[in-house]
Design a protein around this motif. Structure first.
Motif, PDB file in Angstrom:
ATOM      1  N   THR A 171      -4.908   8.049   3.987  1.00  0.00           N
ATOM      2  CA  THR A 171      -5.782   9.022   3.345  1.00  0.00           C
ATOM      3  C   THR A 171      -7.208   8.728   3.828  1.00  0.00           C
ATOM      4  OG1 THR A 171      -4.409   9.282   1.374  1.00  0.00           O
ATOM      5  CG2 THR A 171      -6.752   9.787   1.143  1.00  0.00           C
ATOM      6  N   THR A 172      -7.924   9.765   4.261  1.00  0.00           N
ATOM      7  CA  THR A 172      -9.221   9.520   4.898  1.00  0.00           C
ATOM      8  C   THR A 172     -10.105  10.752   4.814  1.00  0.00           C
ATOM      9  OG1 THR A 172     -10.269   8.760   6.957  1.00  0.00           O
ATOM     10  CG2 THR A 172      -8.384  10.216   7.183  1.00  0.00           C
ATOM     11  N   LEU A 173     -11.373  10.569   5.174  1.00  0.00           N
ATOM     12  CA  LEU A 173     -12.316  11.691   5.243  1.00  0.00           C
ATOM     13  C   LEU A 173     -12.352  12.222   6.670  1.00  0.00           C
ATOM     14  CD1 LEU A 173     -13.870  12.557   2.690  1.00  0.00           C
ATOM     15  CD2 LEU A 173     -13.337  10.120   2.623  1.00  0.00           C
ATOM     16  N   VAL A 220       0.872  -1.181   0.000  1.00  0.00           N
ATOM     17  CA  VAL A 220       0.000   0.000   0.000  1.00  0.00           C
ATOM     18  C   VAL A 220       0.910   1.233   0.000  1.00  0.00           C
ATOM     19  CG1 VAL A 220      -1.762   1.286   1.287  1.00  0.00           C
ATOM     20  CG2 VAL A 220      -1.800  -1.226   1.303  1.00  0.00           C
ATOM     21  N   PRO A 221       0.795   2.100  -1.016  1.00  0.00           N
ATOM     22  CA  PRO A 221      -0.256   2.140  -2.045  1.00  0.00           C
ATOM     23  C   PRO A 221       0.162   1.568  -3.407  1.00  0.00           C
ATOM     24  CG  PRO A 221       0.894   4.228  -2.032  1.00  0.00           C
ATOM     25  CD  PRO A 221       1.578   3.357  -0.995  1.00  0.00           C
ATOM     26  N   GLU A 222       1.366   0.970  -3.496  1.00  0.00           N
ATOM     27  CA  GLU A 222       1.859   0.533  -4.806  1.00  0.00           C
ATOM     28  C   GLU A 222       0.932  -0.477  -5.483  1.00  0.00           C
ATOM     29  OE1 GLU A 222       5.326   1.917  -2.342  1.00  0.00           O
ATOM     30  OE2 GLU A 222       3.583   0.594  -2.038  1.00  0.00           O
ATOM     31  N   LEU A 232     -11.672  15.576   2.550  1.00  0.00           N
ATOM     32  CA  LEU A 232     -10.708  14.551   2.170  1.00  0.00           C
ATOM     33  C   LEU A 232      -9.299  14.992   2.575  1.00  0.00           C
ATOM     34  CD1 LEU A 232     -10.230  11.838   0.691  1.00  0.00           C
ATOM     35  CD2 LEU A 232      -9.872  13.180  -1.404  1.00  0.00           C
ATOM     36  N   VAL A 233      -8.646  14.164   3.392  1.00  0.00           N
ATOM     37  CA  VAL A 233      -7.278  14.440   3.844  1.00  0.00           C
ATOM     38  C   VAL A 233      -6.339  13.485   3.109  1.00  0.00           C
ATOM     39  CG1 VAL A 233      -5.706  14.514   5.805  1.00  0.00           C
ATOM     40  CG2 VAL A 233      -8.106  15.160   6.108  1.00  0.00           C
ATOM     41  N   LEU A 234      -5.512  14.016   2.223  1.00  0.00           N
ATOM     42  CA  LEU A 234      -4.605  13.203   1.416  1.00  0.00           C
ATOM     43  C   LEU A 234      -3.321  12.918   2.177  1.00  0.00           C
ATOM     44  CD1 LEU A 234      -5.040  14.944  -2.062  1.00  0.00           C
ATOM     45  CD2 LEU A 234      -6.145  12.855  -1.236  1.00  0.00           C
ATOM     46  N   ARG A 235      -3.026  11.605   2.324  1.00  0.00           N
ATOM     47  CA  ARG A 235      -1.768  11.212   2.949  1.00  0.00           C
ATOM     48  C   ARG A 235      -1.034  10.252   2.004  1.00  0.00           C
ATOM     49  NH1 ARG A 235      -5.068  11.166   7.989  1.00  0.00           N
ATOM     50  NH2 ARG A 235      -4.627  13.136   9.065  1.00  0.00           N
ATOM     51  N   GLU A 236      -0.572   9.113   2.492  1.00  0.00           N
ATOM     52  CA  GLU A 236       0.312   8.287   1.670  1.00  0.00           C
ATOM     53  C   GLU A 236      -0.234   6.903   1.346  1.00  0.00           C
ATOM     54  OE1 GLU A 236       4.234   8.266   3.473  1.00  0.00           O
ATOM     55  OE2 GLU A 236       3.923  10.313   4.199  1.00  0.00           O
ATOM     56  N   GLY A 271      -9.918   5.762   4.154  1.00  0.00           N
ATOM     57  CA  GLY A 271     -10.775   5.535   5.314  1.00  0.00           C
ATOM     58  C   GLY A 271     -11.811   6.634   5.479  1.00  0.00           C
ATOM     59  N   PHE A 272     -12.453   6.632   6.647  1.00  0.00           N
ATOM     60  CA  PHE A 272     -13.462   7.652   6.969  1.00  0.00           C
ATOM     61  C   PHE A 272     -13.414   7.887   8.472  1.00  0.00           C
ATOM     62  CE2 PHE A 272     -17.151  10.138   7.127  1.00  0.00           C
ATOM     63  CZ  PHE A 272     -17.699  10.327   5.855  1.00  0.00           C
ATOM     64  N   ASP A 273     -13.298   9.111   8.891  1.00  0.00           N
ATOM     65  CA  ASP A 273     -13.310   9.600  10.286  1.00  0.00           C
ATOM     66  C   ASP A 273     -12.145  10.534  10.540  1.00  0.00           C
ATOM     67  OD1 ASP A 273     -15.619   8.400  11.204  1.00  0.00           O
ATOM     68  OD2 ASP A 273     -14.606   6.672  12.080  1.00  0.00           O
ATOM     69  N   ASP A 274     -10.939  10.134  10.084  1.00  0.00           N
ATOM     70  CA  ASP A 274      -9.702  10.847  10.416  1.00  0.00           C
ATOM     71  C   ASP A 274      -9.482  10.843  11.923  1.00  0.00           C
ATOM     72  OD1 ASP A 274      -7.326  12.178   9.975  1.00  0.00           O
ATOM     73  OD2 ASP A 274      -8.253  14.176   9.962  1.00  0.00           O
ATOM     74  N   ILE A 275      -9.397   9.633  12.494  1.00  0.00           N
ATOM     75  CA  ILE A 275      -9.090   9.510  13.914  1.00  0.00           C
ATOM     76  C   ILE A 275      -7.674  10.023  14.153  1.00  0.00           C
ATOM     77  CG2 ILE A 275     -10.669   7.570  14.226  1.00  0.00           C
ATOM     78  CD1 ILE A 275      -8.280   5.695  14.148  1.00  0.00           C
ATOM     79  N   PRO A 276      -7.337  10.432  15.376  1.00  0.00           N
ATOM     80  CA  PRO A 276      -6.010  11.004  15.634  1.00  0.00           C
ATOM     81  C   PRO A 276      -4.860  10.089  15.221  1.00  0.00           C
ATOM     82  CG  PRO A 276      -7.470  11.409  17.492  1.00  0.00           C
ATOM     83  CD  PRO A 276      -8.213  10.489  16.559  1.00  0.00           C
ATOM     84  N   GLU A 277      -5.069   8.766  15.281  1.00  0.00           N
ATOM     85  CA  GLU A 277      -3.990   7.832  14.951  1.00  0.00           C
ATOM     86  C   GLU A 277      -3.822   7.618  13.452  1.00  0.00           C
ATOM     87  OE1 GLU A 277      -5.827   7.085  18.886  1.00  0.00           O
ATOM     88  OE2 GLU A 277      -6.620   7.113  16.827  1.00  0.00           O
ATOM     89  N   ALA A 278      -4.747   8.132  12.625  1.00  0.00           N
ATOM     90  CA  ALA A 278      -4.716   7.841  11.191  1.00  0.00           C
ATOM     91  C   ALA A 278      -3.413   8.290  10.536  1.00  0.00           C
ATOM     92  CB  ALA A 278      -5.911   8.483  10.497  1.00  0.00           C
ATOM     93  N   SER A 279      -2.855   9.382  10.998  1.00  0.00           N
ATOM     94  CA  SER A 279      -1.604   9.872  10.413  1.00  0.00           C
ATOM     95  C   SER A 279      -0.407   9.027  10.827  1.00  0.00           C
ATOM     96  CB  SER A 279      -1.364  11.335  10.821  1.00  0.00           C
ATOM     97  OG  SER A 279      -1.265  11.451  12.229  1.00  0.00           O
ATOM     98  N   SER A 280      -0.590   8.129  11.801  1.00  0.00           N
ATOM     99  CA  SER A 280       0.492   7.269  12.267  1.00  0.00           C
ATOM    100  C   SER A 280       0.373   5.840  11.738  1.00  0.00           C
ATOM    101  CB  SER A 280       0.527   7.245  13.805  1.00  0.00           C
ATOM    102  OG  SER A 280       0.782   8.536  14.315  1.00  0.00           O
TER     103      SER A 280
END
Length: 371
Positions: free
Chosen positions: A321-323, A298-300, A358-362, A306-315
Motif C-alpha cells: 500500500t503506497t502513495l 505484514v500486515p497481521e 493512496l493505492v490500497l494493496r495488501e 510507502g510513498f512513490d508507487d514504484i512499478p515494483e511496489a505491486s510485486s
C-alpha cells in the motif's frame, strides 16, 4: 558526390590532345575529379513529397498537426535528397533554440529519475529537446557555473530538479535573467514551482492507518537535507497531533532499501510498533525484509505504507500500500510552465501541486487484538 571527366568539363584539356605531340606518345588518360552535389532546399523536399513547404517545416521542427503518412513521405524525401535542416538558421529566425536545459543535483533517487524522464517525454511532445546538466555539489558557485554552461549550449529555459532545500534557505540564488521552473522546492514565493502534494499524500497515509484502528503511526523518514522528506515528516507530525495521538520517535533512512532494512531492524524489535509510514517505497522494501527476519508478519502484526508507487511496489511481498506520485503530470506541468514563461504568459512565481493518490494493496490491516 558526382564524378566527372576532364574531357567533359575541360574540352581543351589533356583529353583534346589525342594526336599526341608528333613523337607517337599516347595522350594521358582523362583525370576524374569530384564535384559536390547541389544542396537540396526545403522547396525541393516539398516538391518531391508532394506537400507544401510549410508542411516540410512542421515535420523538420517536430511540430504536431501532421499525419503519420505525410510525415513518412516528407522524411523519405529528405533522406532521398540528403536534406538536413539548418538548426542554427532556424534558431536565428525564430529567436529560440527549442531546447530546455535541466539541472539536477542527484540521479540516484527514483523521484528525480522519473521526473526527468517525464520532462524529456513532455518536452519531446512539444517539439523541444532536453539538455541535462547534473551538478554534483549543490553550491552557489556550482549552480552559477551550470547556468553559464547551459547558456553556452544555447537553451531557451531551465528546469531545476532540486532535491535538497537550498532555495528554501536562500543558500542558492538562480539567475534572474533566465526563465526557470523549479521541481521539489518550497520556494514558490520567489520562483515558479511544480511539486507533488507531499503534505496531502502523507496525511492520507496516516489517516488510513489510524482509521484501521492503530493507536499511532511510526515514521521511517528520508534524509534531513531532502525537501520532500522534510515535508512528509512535517505532515506526519501534524496528522498525529491533530488526531491527538502519541508521536513515536522518528527513525531515519537515506531513501535506499539498505537504510530501510537497518531502520527496520530497530522498529521490528519494538512490540508497540504496529504501523509504519515509510517516506519512500525503497525504504519500505528494506523494512519488510527486517520485519520478516524478526518474525513480524505484514500486515497481521505490522502495517506498512510507502510513498512513490514504484512499478515494483505491486510485486512486493505483500503488495505494498503506497502513495502514487504522478511523475508524468509533474513533468508535463513543468514543461507547460516553462513554455508559458518563455512566451511571457505565465506568472513569475507560485506553486502548483499535483495530488498524491493512496493505492490500497495488501500491506495494511487492523492491528492485532489488544494492541
Amino acid at each position: 558526390m558526382e564524378t566527372v571527366d576532364d574531357a567533359v568539363v575541360n574540352p581543351g584539356g589533356p583529353a583534346a590532345a589525342t594526336a599526341g605531340d608528333g613523337r607517337g606518345t599516347a595522350a594521358p588518360a582523362p583525370r576524374r575529379r569530384t564535384r559536390a552535389r547541389a544542396t537540396a532546399s526545403m522547396a525541393d523536399v516539398a516538391r518531391l513529397a508532394g506537400v507544401s513547404a510549410q508542411t516540410v517545416s512542421r515535420v523538420s521542427n517536430g511540430y504536431p498537426g501532421v499525419t503519420e503518412e505525410t510525415r513518412r513521405q516528407v522524411l523519405a524525401a529528405m533522406k532521398e535528397l540528403g536534406y538536413r535542416p539548418n538548426s542554427a538558421a532556424r534558431a536565428l529566425k525564430r529567436g529560440e533554440f527549442r531546447t530546455i536545459g535541466v539541472i539536477t543535483f542527484s540521479l540516484s533517487t527514483t523521484g528525480n529519475v522519473r521526473t526527468l524522464e517525464a520532462i524529456a517525454n513532455s518536452a519531446a511532445h512539444e517539439g523541444y529537446a532536453v539538455t541535462l546538466l547534473p551538478v554534483a555539489v549543490p553550491t552557489q558557485d556550482e549552480v552559477r557555473g551550470a547556468f553559464t554552461r547551459l547558456e553556452e549550449l544555447a537553451v531557451d529555459a531551465v528546469i531545476v530538479i532540486m532535491e535538497v532545500h537550498l532555495l528554501d534557505a536562500a543558500t542558492v540564488q538562480l539567475p534572474p535573467h533566465v526563465q526557470v521552473v523549479v521541481v521539489d522546492s518550497d520556494a514558490g514565493d520567489r520562483y515558479t514551482v511544480v511539486d507533488t502534494d507531499q503534505h496531502g499524500g502523507t496525511r492520507a497515509a496516516v489517516r488510513h492507518l489510524l482509521g484501521l484502528g492503530h493507536r499511532t503511526v511510526w515514521h521511517l523518514a528520508g534524509p534531513e537535507d531532502s525537501f520532500a522528506a522534510q515535508r512528509r515528516t512535517d505532515a506526519w507530525r501534524a496528522a498525529l497531533t491533530e488526531a491527538g495521538r502519541e508521536l513515536p520517535p522518528l527513525v531515519r533512512g537515506d531513501w535506499s532499501a539498505e537504510s530501510g532494512h537497518r531502520a527496520g531492524l530497530e522498529l521490528a524489535a519494538r512490540e508497540d510498533c504496529t504501523a509504519v509510514f515509510a517516506a519512500n517505497d525503497q525504504m519500505a522494501l528494506g523494512l519488510l525484509r527486517a520485519l520478516h527476519e524478526h518474525g513480524r508478519r505484514v500486515p497481521e502484526d505490522v502495517s506498512v505504507v510507502g510513498f512513490d508507487d514504484i512499478p515494483e511496489a505491486s510485486s512486493f511481498l505483500p503488495p505494498l500500500t503506497t502513495l502514487h506520485q504522478d511523475f508524468a503530470e509533474v513533468g508535463r506541468l513543468c514543461v507547460q510552465a516553462v513554455l508559458r514563461k518563455m512566451r511571457q504568459e505565465g506568472p513569475e512565481r507560485g506553486t502548483t501541486l499535483v495530488p498524491a493518490r493512496l493505492v490500497l494493496r495488501e500491506s495494511t490491516a487492523p492491528p492485532p487484538a489488544g494492541r
